[in-house]
Every structure is written in structure tokens, then in C-alpha cells.
Design an enzyme around this catalytic site. Sequence first.
Site, PDB file in Angstrom:
ATOM      1  N   SER A 255       0.854  -1.179   0.000  1.00  0.00           N
ATOM      2  CA  SER A 255       0.000   0.000   0.000  1.00  0.00           C
ATOM      3  C   SER A 255       0.888   1.225   0.000  1.00  0.00           C
ATOM      4  O   SER A 255       2.069   1.151   0.322  1.00  0.00           O
ATOM      5  CB  SER A 255      -0.880   0.024   1.242  1.00  0.00           C
ATOM      6  N   LYS A 256       0.288   2.345  -0.359  1.00  0.00           N
ATOM      7  CA  LYS A 256       1.150   3.510  -0.513  1.00  0.00           C
ATOM      8  C   LYS A 256       1.667   4.020   0.831  1.00  0.00           C
ATOM      9  O   LYS A 256       2.652   4.728   0.883  1.00  0.00           O
ATOM     10  CB  LYS A 256       0.451   4.614  -1.308  1.00  0.00           C
ATOM     11  N   ARG A 257       1.007   3.613   1.900  1.00  0.00           N
ATOM     12  CA  ARG A 257       1.512   4.056   3.192  1.00  0.00           C
ATOM     13  C   ARG A 257       2.829   3.362   3.544  1.00  0.00           C
ATOM     14  O   ARG A 257       3.663   3.886   4.242  1.00  0.00           O
ATOM     15  CB  ARG A 257       0.474   3.795   4.289  1.00  0.00           C
TER      16      ARG A 257
END
Length: 473
Positions: A255-257
Amino acid sequence: MNKNKLEYRLRIAPSPTGYPHIGTVYQALFNYAYAHKNNGKFIVRIEDTDRTRLVNDAEEVIFSALDWVGLFEDESPRKGGEFAPYRQSERLEIYHKYAQELLDKGLAFFDYYPKTDATGKKKDYSAVAKTATEHTDIPPAPATVSDMLKSQDWVLRMKVPDEGTITVTDGIRGKITFDYKQVSKQILLKSDGYPTYHLGVVVDDHLMQISHILRAEEWIPSLPKHVLLYQYFGWEMPVVYHTATLRNPDKSKLSKRQGHTNVNWFREEGYLPDAILNYLALLGWSHPEEKEIFSLQEFIEKFDLNDIRPIAPIFDLTKLTWMNQQYIQNMSDEELVRALKRFYANDPDISHTIELLETNSNSKNLIWGLVKTRMEILKQFKQLAGHFFQEIPVEKSEMNKQIAQSLEKSLTDIDSWNNENILSSLKQILLNYKIKMPVLYTIFTGEPKGLPLPESLVILGKDKTLARVRKYL
Ligand code: GLU
């Protein structure tokens, strides 16, 4: 395979809801490769029916990402094709017709779903899967889909048997059985006249004669609904393959986090499209000869859908970066120059440096030798070699001044300007001032690290080196 049984037709069906995701390129690669392996077609259909999640230029950036990695499609909204239109928002009449067909067959039903609730709040009908029963004064249901569209207070849902189970087949995992109790009476047509994903995807995959569906495993729960819809329409269903979700090294969902998922990030860092495709190919698949580095063409030849493994592949940036470095090292100088020119097209200083490198044969070989073996991503070129042909920033301080005085003295004394002599000079200064290499790097190059310093100063030449030192005095 589908009814014509002649052609392999594979597709990706991205929704234009944001930045171009690395997962889209991953899906595109496998679909593209299998289509090409079988002289088939690779199709891009844009699934833009969730109007609340649309992002304006998202379709454009998806295509720009596909172009960048070189996975060109045969049919799409921008290319057209036999089964156009390829953008779902332009196919509403088609879905209405098939919605009416299900209604006529008694396999779908209207559900009262007013645009606003009792308090006047707008409802998000797209998210609701259960039948709304809480209404007391329900007006008479529309008779047809076109009546439904006029009132906008109704949705059309699919019927699902109350009892029993349904068994579906996934090309990678085999048979999966679902209890009908777990299968919701999915909305097929929303009150705004747009289909949900489920109606859109089934109708379009059928009409566009898709032969194999390859997509991410998050869609497995939708499979029973799709199988039912194929049965309701009396259509033959393509084989469906679900790839395992890409994971971070700590096994969490990519995920982009936690990691980088935006294709543009990889592009801006200077990853090479070929390296990215090579790396993605190895996520969930392995080369029969255990090779790590291979071309797209070789992947197309060796890859088979049935060899995809259902284990969750780890997207490891360190590994990708290593692979990128292998690609850079294997490039000819000409190829690397071309790649660098493209990469730095908007940076006039560095473009100029690259041109000088090409023409200045004296330093060219030395610099290429030094740079090429150390560069993992194209972005590092600027840090490594930029200073050779550029003014460097001079940070004046008392300390730097003193060091520079000593440097000037000891470097001036060097008769034979070579690695060894320069190195011993620099070592002496490091000792005298109890400083570390980054300080010297910064004085000479403006960056705290870079190519081996003595070699760099040999390339720069004695005069230019001394001129740099004198700027601190
Ligand atoms: N529109 C879906 C998506 O955004 C497509 C899923 C599929 O390939 O069926 O992923």
C-alpha cells in the site's frame, strides 16, 4: 475459451480512480504476455461507472504508465476496436438492455432505493449490498428498466437462491464453494442508470469475447455473482485466474503508506521499464531455468497462465533496485546515454553534462567506467557525475577555509597527478583535521558522497581541482 474459440483475448479493466498503480502494470504484464504468446489481443477497458470515485486525468495517467513500460494495447478507448466503445460510461444503453433481459427472465428485481433518506441525506446506493426493507410507504415498482431510470428511486438487484451452495473455479486455486447465504443480492443497476462493476464486467467480458480473465484475488468473492450472471444470461464463462495480492516485505498488503505503488514514482527515480517488467514477472512466477534476468520477449515465450503460483509475492524494492542496476550495467554506452537524456530531458544542466560526456573523449571512458558500475537508478547520475561539468555550491566556513588552505598546499605539491598521490594527500588532511570523507567530498563536489574521490580528481585535472579549493579561501 469463448464462443468464437479462435482468438485469445485478454484485458485489463482499470477504474480511473487515482494515480497509475504498480498493480495495474503487474496485471497488464501478465495479460499482455499471455495474449502475445498466443497471437491474441490485449485490451484495455476503462471501468468508470463509479461516478463518485472518478479522478479527472486518471485514465490519461494509466495509459501514460502503460506506454512508459511499453505494454501497448490492441484495443482501448483511445485506439478503438471492433467492440467499441471501451469506456463503460459510454455503454449504458447496452447494460440497460441486459438489465431488462434479466428482469424479463425473472432473475432480477427492483428495490426501492430513494435518492435521499428520511432526513433528506443523499444515499450512497453504490455501497449498499443488502435489500433495503425499512421503507413503509413504498410506491409501486416500475415495470421496466426505462421506467426505473425515469424515477431514479429504484435500483435493480440480481436474484440469488436462498438455499444451497455454488462452486466456482479459479484457474490457479481450483474449485471454491460458496454458500448462497454469503452471496448478496447485488445491485446490478444503480438508480443513476450506471451499472455496478458486476453487471458491467460480465456483460463486457462476454460482448468483447474475452477468452481468459486474469485479475487480482480481491475479486474472488465476486466470483459466485459473476458465475450466476453468466448462467442467467446463458453465456459461457471464460476461465478466471486470480493472482495473489502483492505484499510488502513484512507481508502486509502493498500500500502507498508502506511502500511505493505509484508508477510515476518509479519513473521519477529512474527505474528502467524493462527492469520493472522483469521484476514484476518474477512475482508469482518463476523462469523454468530459474533465470532472474530476462527480456519481455523471453517472458512471453516461457510464461504460462497455469504456472502462476497462488502464494503472496513480496514486492521488495531492494531487489528491484538491484535488478535495475543489472540492467544499467548491461546497457551499451549509447543506450545508457539515450536513457539518461530522456530521463534528464527537463534538466538543462545535466543534459549539458551528458552531452559533454559524449563528446569529451578524454574523460568519457573514465567517467562511464566509474559511474556505470555504481549507478543503481538513473537519478543517481546527477549526484555521481553532475559536478564534473557544473559549478558546485561553495559553503564558506572558517573550518572549510582552513581545510582548503591545507588542501591547496598539499595538492599543489603533487608533481604526478595520479590516484596514489592524491589519495595520500587527502588521507593526511583527514588525519590532521580529524574529519571524515563526506567533508572532503562536499568541498570538491558539492555532494557528501559520490564516485571514488581520487579518481574523480584525476578526471577533473589538477587545475580545476585547485580552482575549486581556492573558492573557499
Ligand atoms: N474495474 C476493476 C478494477 O478496477 C476490474 C476488475 C477485473 O479485472 O475484473 O480492478
